[in-house]
Design a protein around this motif. Sequence first.
Motif, PDB file in Angstrom:
ATOM      1  N   ARG A   1       0.818  -1.215   0.000  1.00 44.71           N
ATOM      2  CA  ARG A   1       0.000   0.000   0.000  1.00 44.71           C
ATOM      3  C   ARG A   1       0.852   1.266   0.000  1.00 44.71           C
ATOM      4  NH1 ARG A   1      -4.989  -1.705   4.145  1.00 44.71           N
ATOM      5  NH2 ARG A   1      -5.630  -3.532   2.932  1.00 44.71           N
ATOM      6  N   ARG A   2       2.174   1.088  -0.133  1.00 41.00           N
ATOM      7  CA  ARG A   2       3.144   2.188  -0.203  1.00 41.00           C
ATOM      8  C   ARG A   2       3.123   3.056   1.051  1.00 41.00           C
ATOM      9  NH1 ARG A   2       2.861   3.993  -6.623  1.00 41.00           N
ATOM     10  NH2 ARG A   2       3.287   1.904  -7.444  1.00 41.00           N
TER      11      ARG A   2
ATOM     12  N   VAL B   1      -1.275  -2.926  12.100  1.00 43.26           N
ATOM     13  CA  VAL B   1      -2.691  -3.123  11.760  1.00 43.26           C
ATOM     14  C   VAL B   1      -3.383  -1.773  11.612  1.00 43.26           C
ATOM     15  CG1 VAL B   1      -4.914  -3.928  12.662  1.00 43.26           C
ATOM     16  CG2 VAL B   1      -2.911  -5.431  12.748  1.00 43.26           C
ATOM     17  N   HIS B   2      -3.152  -0.870  12.573  1.00 41.51           N
ATOM     18  CA  HIS B   2      -3.772   0.446  12.492  1.00 41.51           C
ATOM     19  C   HIS B   2      -3.241   1.251  11.307  1.00 41.51           C
ATOM     20  CE1 HIS B   2      -5.375  -0.485  16.432  1.00 41.51           C
ATOM     21  NE2 HIS B   2      -6.113   0.602  16.359  1.00 41.51           N
TER      22      HIS B   2
ATOM     23  N   GLY C   1      -4.146   4.342   7.912  1.00 38.39           N
ATOM     24  CA  GLY C   1      -3.229   5.190   7.170  1.00 38.39           C
ATOM     25  C   GLY C   1      -2.117   5.814   7.995  1.00 38.39           C
ATOM     26  N   GLY C   2      -1.531   6.883   7.444  1.00 36.99           N
ATOM     27  CA  GLY C   2      -0.240   7.406   7.872  1.00 36.99           C
ATOM     28  C   GLY C   2      -0.162   7.963   9.266  1.00 36.99           C
TER      29      GLY C   2
ATOM     30  N   SER D   1       4.927   5.932  14.669  1.00 34.97           N
ATOM     31  CA  SER D   1       5.031   4.945  15.751  1.00 34.97           C
ATOM     32  C   SER D   1       5.607   3.629  15.238  1.00 34.97           C
ATOM     33  CB  SER D   1       3.651   4.701  16.374  1.00 34.97           C
ATOM     34  OG  SER D   1       3.138   5.879  16.951  1.00 34.97           O
ATOM     35  N   VAL D   2       5.190   3.223  14.041  1.00 36.57           N
ATOM     36  CA  VAL D   2       5.716   1.992  13.442  1.00 36.57           C
ATOM     37  C   VAL D   2       7.201   2.135  13.143  1.00 36.57           C
ATOM     38  CG1 VAL D   2       5.664   0.569  11.346  1.00 36.57           C
ATOM     39  CG2 VAL D   2       3.520   1.195  12.488  1.00 36.57           C
TER      40      VAL D   2
END
Length: 285
Positions: A160-161, A264-265, A270-271, A276-277
């Motif tokens: 999903r880029r 997952v979130h 979305g962004g 956090s990721v």
Amino acid sequence: MEEILAHISHVLGEKITSHRPVSGGDISSAYLLQGSGRRYFLKVHGSPSAKQMFIAEQQGLQAIEATGTIAVPHVHIVDSLGGKSFLLMDFVESRRPGESDFRRFGRELAQLHQCTRSCFGFGSDNFIGSLPQSNHSCDNWADFYWKERIAPQLKMACDRRLLQHGEIPSSEMALELFSELFGEVKPSLLHGDLWGGNYLIAADGTPYLIDPATYYGHSMVDIAMSRLFGGFATPFYDAYHEIIPLPENERSQIDLYQLYYLLVHLNLFGGGYLSSVTAILRRYF
């Protein structure tokens, strides 16, 4: 709606005397139904995957219910009618929890986590939110967590880029890190999506789990998710850890288990979750 209510009345052998919309269905429409002798909670959804999602929810609730450790609403019906799928369960009248409620909740969750089996996974795949969650059986926790949880979400984010391929750790690096930081893990029956919106304290003080994404995994997964968005008071953790002590690598385990839910979130919403990721990916890889 009238067709669904008539079908429910027929299956239950009980007349539904009234119904009204309520909050709590999340991605579904939700209703409070009054029967002749009890109240029910009805979720209705029209998506093609809704029935399978409701079946998975039923299977998770029944698995938890069968342990006799912590309460869940009993599921009465999962079915489809007129292009809509629906799930009917007991309605739980809830109230704001107090300190003693959180202590009981912590004890009973720990008792659930003491229900184990020989391998990780679950008897069927299910969902995390509206995303598919694979639960293929595995003897090794690090392998399971990488192959069934983190890797699929990373791939989805790349497709999903939302993430770049250069941000994705190799399988070898991830498995080595997971093995080191997770250590020996027994498969515990998990709720699987334990944020503050997925439990209730009933009017009589009984803790209830709702909306599970159940499987057998590391007990710290539920604890990590409970700490991600708040909603759990200190007495909950104190009572829980009196039964299941904190692991040596608590902070690292929480970070890496929260990574799954943050991914997952990210994939769902979305962004807003990207920073956090990437912070966790950079910290550990």
